[in-house]
Design a protein around this motif. Structure first.
Motif, PDB file in Angstrom:
ATOM      1  N   ARG A  56      35.735  49.849  53.560  1.00 48.86           N
ATOM      2  CA  ARG A  56      35.642  50.951  54.587  1.00 48.86           C
ATOM      3  C   ARG A  56      34.673  52.103  54.205  1.00 48.86           C
ATOM      4  NH1 ARG A  56      41.441  50.596  57.714  1.00 48.86           N
ATOM      5  NH2 ARG A  56      41.177  48.459  58.758  1.00 48.86           N
ATOM      6  N   HIS A  57      35.189  52.507  53.164  1.00 46.64           N
ATOM      7  CA  HIS A  57      34.822  54.052  52.628  1.00 46.64           C
ATOM      8  C   HIS A  57      33.654  54.033  51.473  1.00 46.64           C
ATOM      9  CE1 HIS A  57      37.943  54.887  55.343  1.00 46.64           C
ATOM     10  NE2 HIS A  57      38.903  54.488  54.570  1.00 46.64           N
ATOM     11  N   THR A  58      33.132  52.894  50.884  1.00 47.95           N
ATOM     12  CA  THR A  58      32.234  53.073  49.613  1.00 47.95           C
ATOM     13  C   THR A  58      31.212  52.061  49.979  1.00 47.95           C
ATOM     14  OG1 THR A  58      32.933  51.227  48.298  1.00 47.95           O
ATOM     15  CG2 THR A  58      34.491  53.154  48.237  1.00 47.95           C
ATOM     16  N   ALA A  59      30.047  52.439  49.040  1.00 43.57           N
ATOM     17  CA  ALA A  59      29.022  51.612  48.962  1.00 43.57           C
ATOM     18  C   ALA A  59      29.094  51.026  47.763  1.00 43.57           C
ATOM     19  CB  ALA A  59      27.637  52.372  49.163  1.00 43.57           C
ATOM     20  N   ALA A  60      30.162  50.242  47.169  1.00 44.13           N
ATOM     21  CA  ALA A  60      30.345  49.861  45.831  1.00 44.13           C
ATOM     22  C   ALA A  60      29.469  48.375  45.639  1.00 44.13           C
ATOM     23  CB  ALA A  60      31.710  49.537  45.760  1.00 44.13           C
ATOM     24  N   GLY A  61      29.009  48.473  44.403  1.00 41.83           N
ATOM     25  CA  GLY A  61      28.187  47.224  43.931  1.00 41.83           C
ATOM     26  C   GLY A  61      28.898  46.543  42.948  1.00 41.83           C
ATOM     27  N   VAL A  62      30.107  46.821  42.267  1.00 47.06           N
ATOM     28  CA  VAL A  62      30.859  46.356  41.437  1.00 47.06           C
ATOM     29  C   VAL A  62      32.193  46.891  41.624  1.00 47.06           C
ATOM     30  CG1 VAL A  62      31.016  46.114  38.676  1.00 47.06           C
ATOM     31  CG2 VAL A  62      28.900  46.330  39.719  1.00 47.06           C
ATOM     32  N   CYS A  63      33.163  46.135  41.151  1.00 48.09           N
ATOM     33  CA  CYS A  63      34.576  46.306  41.485  1.00 48.09           C
ATOM     34  C   CYS A  63      35.123  45.642  40.119  1.00 48.09           C
ATOM     35  CB  CYS A  63      35.007  45.914  42.683  1.00 48.09           C
ATOM     36  SG  CYS A  63      36.885  46.083  42.796  1.00 48.09           S
ATOM     37  N   ASP A  64      35.989  46.360  39.465  1.00 51.51           N
ATOM     38  CA  ASP A  64      36.875  45.637  38.409  1.00 51.51           C
ATOM     39  C   ASP A  64      38.280  46.011  38.591  1.00 51.51           C
ATOM     40  OD1 ASP A  64      34.395  47.032  36.489  1.00 51.51           O
ATOM     41  OD2 ASP A  64      34.547  44.876  36.676  1.00 51.51           O
ATOM     42  N   LEU A  65      39.177  44.745  38.178  1.00 49.64           N
ATOM     43  CA  LEU A  65      40.489  44.878  38.646  1.00 49.64           C
ATOM     44  C   LEU A  65      41.194  44.561  37.237  1.00 49.64           C
ATOM     45  CD1 LEU A  65      42.489  43.590  41.590  1.00 49.64           C
ATOM     46  CD2 LEU A  65      43.484  43.313  39.409  1.00 49.64           C
ATOM     47  N   VAL A  66      42.044  45.333  36.689  1.00 48.57           N
ATOM     48  CA  VAL A  66      42.764  45.038  35.195  1.00 48.57           C
ATOM     49  C   VAL A  66      44.216  45.117  35.749  1.00 48.57           C
ATOM     50  CG1 VAL A  66      42.791  46.089  33.090  1.00 48.57           C
ATOM     51  CG2 VAL A  66      40.679  46.097  34.266  1.00 48.57           C
ATOM     52  N   VAL A  67      44.792  44.057  34.947  1.00 47.49           N
ATOM     53  CA  VAL A  67      46.299  43.678  35.120  1.00 47.49           C
ATOM     54  C   VAL A  67      46.848  43.734  33.785  1.00 47.49           C
ATOM     55  CG1 VAL A  67      48.215  42.476  35.885  1.00 47.49           C
ATOM     56  CG2 VAL A  67      46.093  42.563  37.320  1.00 47.49           C
ATOM     57  N   SER A  68      47.851  44.723  33.370  1.00 51.34           N
ATOM     58  CA  SER A  68      48.368  44.860  32.178  1.00 51.34           C
ATOM     59  C   SER A  68      49.658  44.812  32.069  1.00 51.34           C
ATOM     60  CB  SER A  68      47.722  45.745  31.243  1.00 51.34           C
ATOM     61  OG  SER A  68      47.866  47.063  31.623  1.00 51.34           O
ATOM     62  N   VAL A  69      50.594  44.352  31.277  1.00 51.46           N
ATOM     63  CA  VAL A  69      52.124  44.621  30.964  1.00 51.46           C
ATOM     64  C   VAL A  69      52.098  44.931  29.598  1.00 51.46           C
ATOM     65  CG1 VAL A  69      54.398  43.682  31.282  1.00 51.46           C
ATOM     66  CG2 VAL A  69      52.618  43.122  32.715  1.00 51.46           C
ATOM     67  N   ALA A  70      52.620  46.104  29.307  1.00 51.93           N
ATOM     68  CA  ALA A  70      52.613  46.410  27.808  1.00 51.93           C
ATOM     69  C   ALA A  70      53.718  47.666  27.629  1.00 51.93           C
ATOM     70  CB  ALA A  70      51.271  46.730  27.188  1.00 51.93           C
ATOM     71  N   ASP A  71      54.368  47.657  26.629  1.00 46.61           N
ATOM     72  CA  ASP A  71      55.313  48.795  26.385  1.00 46.61           C
ATOM     73  C   ASP A  71      56.265  49.178  27.674  1.00 46.61           C
ATOM     74  OD1 ASP A  71      52.671  50.913  25.173  1.00 46.61           O
ATOM     75  OD2 ASP A  71      53.845  49.262  23.935  1.00 46.61           O
ATOM     76  N   GLY A  72      56.529  47.891  28.166  1.00 45.37           N
ATOM     77  CA  GLY A  72      57.843  48.046  29.174  1.00 45.37           C
ATOM     78  C   GLY A  72      57.258  48.594  30.264  1.00 45.37           C
ATOM     79  N   ARG A  73      55.797  48.503  30.741  1.00 42.71           N
ATOM     80  CA  ARG A  73      55.358  49.204  32.059  1.00 42.71           C
ATOM     81  C   ARG A  73      54.177  47.884  32.537  1.00 42.71           C
ATOM     82  NH1 ARG A  73      57.044  53.808  33.102  1.00 42.71           N
ATOM     83  NH2 ARG A  73      55.419  54.112  34.980  1.00 42.71           N
ATOM     84  N   ALA A  74      54.286  47.870  33.862  1.00 42.97           N
ATOM     85  CA  ALA A  74      53.205  47.073  34.458  1.00 42.97           C
ATOM     86  C   ALA A  74      52.244  47.893  35.074  1.00 42.97           C
ATOM     87  CB  ALA A  74      53.899  46.216  35.387  1.00 42.97           C
ATOM     88  N   ARG A  75      51.041  47.684  34.729  1.00 39.50           N
ATOM     89  CA  ARG A  75      49.850  48.542  35.518  1.00 39.50           C
ATOM     90  C   ARG A  75      48.895  47.785  36.035  1.00 39.50           C
ATOM     91  NH1 ARG A  75      45.167  50.868  32.950  1.00 39.50           N
ATOM     92  NH2 ARG A  75      44.904  53.104  33.498  1.00 39.50           N
ATOM     93  N   VAL A  76      48.273  47.964  37.088  1.00 42.63           N
ATOM     94  CA  VAL A  76      47.070  47.491  37.759  1.00 42.63           C
ATOM     95  C   VAL A  76      46.098  48.662  38.367  1.00 42.63           C
ATOM     96  CG1 VAL A  76      46.555  46.356  39.954  1.00 42.63           C
ATOM     97  CG2 VAL A  76      48.477  45.662  38.732  1.00 42.63           C
ATOM     98  N   ARG A  77      44.933  48.179  37.616  1.00 38.77           N
ATOM     99  CA  ARG A  77      43.671  49.338  38.024  1.00 38.77           C
ATOM    100  C   ARG A  77      42.803  48.913  38.818  1.00 38.77           C
ATOM    101  NH1 ARG A  77      39.183  51.725  35.538  1.00 38.77           N
ATOM    102  NH2 ARG A  77      39.335  54.012  35.281  1.00 38.77           N
ATOM    103  N   LEU A  78      42.418  49.396  39.969  1.00 39.89           N
ATOM    104  CA  LEU A  78      41.258  48.682  40.772  1.00 39.89           C
ATOM    105  C   LEU A  78      40.388  49.960  40.645  1.00 39.89           C
ATOM    106  CD1 LEU A  78      40.334  46.854  42.560  1.00 39.89           C
ATOM    107  CD2 LEU A  78      41.493  47.684  44.398  1.00 39.89           C
ATOM    108  N   SER A  79      38.854  49.729  40.174  1.00 42.19           N
ATOM    109  CA  SER A  79      37.924  50.639  40.178  1.00 42.19           C
ATOM    110  C   SER A  79      36.754  50.192  40.900  1.00 42.19           C
ATOM    111  CB  SER A  79      37.575  51.122  38.768  1.00 42.19           C
ATOM    112  OG  SER A  79      37.319  49.967  38.091  1.00 42.19           O
TER     113      SER A  79
END
Length: 374
Positions: A304-327
């Motif tokens: 809806r709000h961007t003119a993106a051409g590339v999108c990266d999604l990274v899922v990680s579980v380390a050091d007792g924490r889950a992390r999801v990064r969508l850029s």
């Protein structure tokens, strides 16, 4: 960050201006200020070539030409062409003046009309040039080959200009298709949500209505049974409320893997290259609905709000924490309101001791969620 259409618009405008500048410099160098009238013709025709060519490419922001503008420019170009044959050594260079206007005018038309203008206009430039040279007695070569060469030069100039117009048209169509794909992806997600909400509420509301009618009939005949049915109605209402909240907040039948798969399909359908790194199944089941909601909200915002051409999604579980990064590479840092969807997600992450944040820099924007695994 500029969209592909904006970059192509800038490239197209500068290509036209650059071509016009080269034409103007070449002709000015040839005349060497020996004929002020020819310089006037160059000063009129060259800018008009850019303007009329741009009119043939909707979206460049050039207003439509006045009724007299194109005919007047064509007359000036032809006069300059004829005058050059009378005052300068015989050559083909000044045929560029009428050829450029012919190319611009042909680009403003389509189909058979375009090709008729090209053929007849090229022939007229060659034949009229021959007549002018003969009248001034400057024709020093074979008339027929010279005339054909002038006509061919005009046709080549038209074809090169039409190529530019065609490229601009293709880019606009691709941009329209990308926008349509994004709208369809959002509409598909809304339909999916509506169908799921209907499944939840439709079943329960029908059961509540039936049990309510049964309890009404039992009142006065079997009060104990009526109370049982009334209690069932209350339980059904509570269950419907729980499941409706589950649908709204993304808890019901939601897994992170499913949401990532849906997001990738939607982004690629919208023309955005999507890459996934990490194992979604490593995220604990209790956290998957929350991270799935992050992926869904982030994907919707990208469409809806961007003119993106590339999108990266990274899922990680380390050091007792889950992390999801969508850029993505389609937005700049914003100081405005991030929207209620992001605020709601931030509150849900905070409720379990996690955090949701946004990151911006180097032309990229990221939505990052973290939560403890244990």
């Amino acid at each position: 960050m500029r969209t592909p259409l904006e970059r192509m618009r800038k490239y197209t405008v500068w290509t036209l201006v650059g071509a016009a500048g080269i034409i103007g410099l070449l002709l000015t160098a040839e005349v060497q200020f020996r004929s002020p009238w020819l310089l006037v013709c160059v000063a009129v025709v060259v800018p008009q070539y850019v303007r009329i060519s741009a009119i043939a490419m909707p979206g460049l922001g050039i207003p439509v030409a006045r009724p007299w503008e194109i005919p007047a420019t064509a007359v000036v170009a032809l006069v300059g062409w004829w005058a050059s044959l009378m005052t300068l050594p015989l050559g083909f260079g000044w045929a560029i003046l009428p050829a450029s206007i012919l190319a611009a005018v042909a680009a403003c038309h389509t189909g058979g009309t375009r090709w008729a203008i090209t053929v007849l206009g090229s022939a007229f430039i060659g034949v009229s040039g021959l007549a002018a040279a003969e009248a001034a007695d400057t024709m020093t070569t074979e008339a027929l080959p010279w005339t054909l060469a002038v006509a061919v030069i005009s046709v080549v100039f038209v074809l090169s200009n039409l190529l530019q117009v065609w490229l601009w048209s293709v880019i606009r169509q691709l941009d329209d298709a990308r926008a349509l794909a994004a709208d369809l992806a959002v509409a598909e997600e809304r339909l999916r949500f509506a169908a799921e909400l209907h499944d939840v509420q439709g079943h329960h509301l029908q059961a509540i209505a039936l049990k309510g009618e049964l309890a009404e009939r039992l009142i006065g005949h079997d009060d104990a049974a009526a109370r049982v049915q009334a209690a069932a109605v209350s339980e059904l209402a509570r269950q419907a409320l729980r499941e409706t909240r589950g649908v709204v907040h993304g808890y019901r039948r939601t897994s992170l893997s499913t949401e990532i798969g849906n997001a990738v399909d939607i982004l690629r359908a919208a023309g955005i290259a999507a890459a996934v790194d990490g194992d979604a199944t490593a995220v604990p089941p209790a956290l998957q609905p929350l991270f799935g909601a992050l992926v869904r909200e982030g994907t919707t915002n990208i469409l809806r709000h961007t003119a993106a051409g590339v999108c990266d999604l990274v899922v990680s579980v380390a050091d007792g924490r889950a992390r999801v990064r969508l850029s993505n590479d389609g937005v700049r840092p914003s100081t405005g309101d991030p929207g209620s969807g992001i605020d709601s997600l931030r509150e849900r992450f905070a409720a379990i001791g996690g955090q949701l944040r946004t990151e911006a820099g180097d032309g990229r924007f990221a939505l990052v969620g973290e939560a403890a695994v244990g």
